[in-house]
Design a protein around this motif. Sequence first.
Motif, PDB file in Angstrom:
ATOM      1  N   THR A  17      -7.422   0.946  -5.361  1.00 19.18           N
ATOM      2  CA  THR A  17      -8.347   1.929  -5.935  1.00 19.18           C
ATOM      3  C   THR A  17      -9.164   2.606  -4.848  1.00 19.18           C
ATOM      4  O   THR A  17      -9.326   3.834  -4.841  1.00 19.18           O
ATOM      5  CB  THR A  17      -9.276   1.246  -6.949  1.00 19.18           C
ATOM      6  OG1 THR A  17      -8.504   0.722  -8.023  1.00 19.18           O
ATOM      7  CG2 THR A  17     -10.281   2.234  -7.511  1.00 19.18           C
TER       8      THR A  17
ATOM      9  N   SER B  88      -6.958   4.956  -2.916  1.00 20.76           N
ATOM     10  CA  SER B  88      -6.653   6.185  -3.661  1.00 20.76           C
ATOM     11  C   SER B  88      -7.852   7.135  -3.646  1.00 20.76           C
ATOM     12  O   SER B  88      -7.676   8.358  -3.559  1.00 20.76           O
ATOM     13  CB  SER B  88      -6.264   5.842  -5.100  1.00 20.76           C
ATOM     14  OG  SER B  88      -7.364   5.302  -5.815  1.00 20.76           O
TER      15      SER B  88
ATOM     16  N   ASN C 181      -4.530  10.150  -7.306  1.00 25.71           N
ATOM     17  CA  ASN C 181      -4.589   9.240  -8.440  1.00 25.71           C
ATOM     18  C   ASN C 181      -3.927   7.909  -8.095  1.00 25.71           C
ATOM     19  O   ASN C 181      -2.891   7.874  -7.440  1.00 25.71           O
ATOM     20  CB  ASN C 181      -3.884   9.879  -9.639  1.00 25.71           C
ATOM     21  CG  ASN C 181      -3.844   8.986 -10.851  1.00 25.71           C
ATOM     22  OD1 ASN C 181      -2.963   8.142 -10.960  1.00 25.71           O
ATOM     23  ND2 ASN C 181      -4.791   9.142 -11.750  1.00 25.71           N
ATOM     24  N   ARG C 182      -4.546   6.816  -8.540  1.00 26.59           N
ATOM     25  CA  ARG C 182      -4.037   5.494  -8.202  1.00 26.59           C
ATOM     26  C   ARG C 182      -2.603   5.300  -8.664  1.00 26.59           C
ATOM     27  O   ARG C 182      -1.786   4.677  -7.978  1.00 26.59           O
ATOM     28  CB  ARG C 182      -4.935   4.409  -8.819  1.00 26.59           C
ATOM     29  CG  ARG C 182      -4.589   3.013  -8.366  1.00 26.59           C
ATOM     30  CD  ARG C 182      -5.526   2.005  -8.974  1.00 26.59           C
ATOM     31  NE  ARG C 182      -4.933   1.375 -10.144  1.00 26.59           N
ATOM     32  CZ  ARG C 182      -5.399   0.269 -10.705  1.00 26.59           C
ATOM     33  NH1 ARG C 182      -6.464  -0.310 -10.212  1.00 26.59           N
ATOM     34  NH2 ARG C 182      -4.826  -0.242 -11.759  1.00 26.59           N
TER      35      ARG C 182
ATOM     36  N   LEU D 117      -0.293   7.042  -6.318  1.00 25.04           N
ATOM     37  CA  LEU D 117      -0.185   6.305  -5.057  1.00 25.04           C
ATOM     38  C   LEU D 117       0.722   5.095  -5.198  1.00 25.04           C
ATOM     39  O   LEU D 117       1.557   4.818  -4.326  1.00 25.04           O
ATOM     40  CB  LEU D 117      -1.584   5.881  -4.596  1.00 25.04           C
ATOM     41  CG  LEU D 117      -1.704   5.355  -3.162  1.00 25.04           C
ATOM     42  CD1 LEU D 117      -1.183   6.364  -2.164  1.00 25.04           C
ATOM     43  CD2 LEU D 117      -3.152   4.989  -2.858  1.00 25.04           C
TER      44      LEU D 117
ATOM     45  N   TYR E   3       1.850  -1.365  -2.016  1.00 24.22           N
ATOM     46  CA  TYR E   3       0.550  -1.208  -1.350  1.00 24.22           C
ATOM     47  C   TYR E   3       0.322  -2.330  -0.348  1.00 24.22           C
ATOM     48  O   TYR E   3      -0.062  -2.095   0.807  1.00 24.22           O
ATOM     49  CB  TYR E   3      -0.572  -1.192  -2.393  1.00 24.22           C
ATOM     50  CG  TYR E   3      -1.940  -1.438  -1.781  1.00 24.22           C
ATOM     51  CD1 TYR E   3      -2.605  -0.423  -1.123  1.00 24.22           C
ATOM     52  CD2 TYR E   3      -2.530  -2.699  -1.855  1.00 24.22           C
ATOM     53  CE1 TYR E   3      -3.849  -0.654  -0.533  1.00 24.22           C
ATOM     54  CE2 TYR E   3      -3.765  -2.935  -1.283  1.00 24.22           C
ATOM     55  CZ  TYR E   3      -4.419  -1.907  -0.618  1.00 24.22           C
ATOM     56  OH  TYR E   3      -5.629  -2.145  -0.041  1.00 24.22           O
TER      57      TYR E   3
END
Length: 354
Positions: A265, A268, A274-275, A278, A289
């Motif tokens: 979060t 992003s 936007n998460r 991503l 991630y």
Amino acid sequence: MPEQITPLSVLYLQLHGAGTAVCVVLFLYLLLCRGKAIAPDITPPARLRCWAAALFGIMALVHVWWILFYTYSDDSRSVIYGLLVALDCMTLPPVFIGTLLNMLQDRRRPLWPIFIVMTPCAVLAVLQTALPDIDLTTPNKVYGQVLAVAVIIYMMVAVRQYGRWLRDNYADLEHKEVWVSLTLLIGLMLLLMSFEYTDNYVMSTIAHLTGFPLAGLLLWRVETLPLLEETPEQKPHTIPAHIGQLLAKHCEDTQLYLQPDLTLTKLSEAVGVNRYYLSQYFTSQGTSYYAYIHDLRIRYFVARYRELAAAHEPIVAQKLAQESGYHSYSTFSTAFKQRMQKSVAAWMREEALI
């Protein structure tokens, strides 16, 4: 249960009534109250809230019909007793398992097998009343215990798989919260088994006392579990092609990845994407991630190690790992070995020989 009135039996009845009241209150709260008393800023899954409400509602009914049965009959060979046991088997376990599965927010696992595997318990309970000379209670209890063990093993595997997916896609959630599902599973399973397989006030009283904190834990989980699914309006149709450039500019060039508390979060927000976009970008690149951040941190560690070695400065691996963005050296060591195919100590020895 013993027929005479004792202080323990009075305590049991009081706890039974209190448990019934708690279940009714929680059922009405989860079903009717639109506001949230716990974590009002979190949007939990609506399905989980409904399933938990159903679980508390059925538990309240179970409390009521059993106390009525033992008040007016207490005949374990009667048809009513067999029907109540069968009703227990076909309502409480399926809704209980459904609630746990909804904690994983996975709709792919069907619930109909639960009803099928519970059917023999219900059938044996009814047959016991029709065939009182044949002992069907013992095989029924053994079958129930085997099912309990099988469910625990199944949920342990499911939670483990869910935890891996959660770490890869929702890094801002604490992984330890996943195991709340197992805590509830084991606790509630023991609670149900103590009610089912004991007939004395001592064990039943302990079961009631255990039920209160478990009910509170379940309510807390329902209220604080973030919704992981995107709504149709929020789901993107395409992944922006410039995300890689934004990551290079706002994460790699600024060394944002060195922040130990960096989450998906926060990343992003820093990148301005936007998460969900991503997360999907990482997936499209064949990574996640966590893998992306670990790669950057390991590369930083290697570069800093060689820089310090060239300057003939003292090197402490633990301190350098912390500088690279790791709170835990064990986490760093695992990530390092996965990417370098050797332990930190072995790699450092090889570097010393160069």
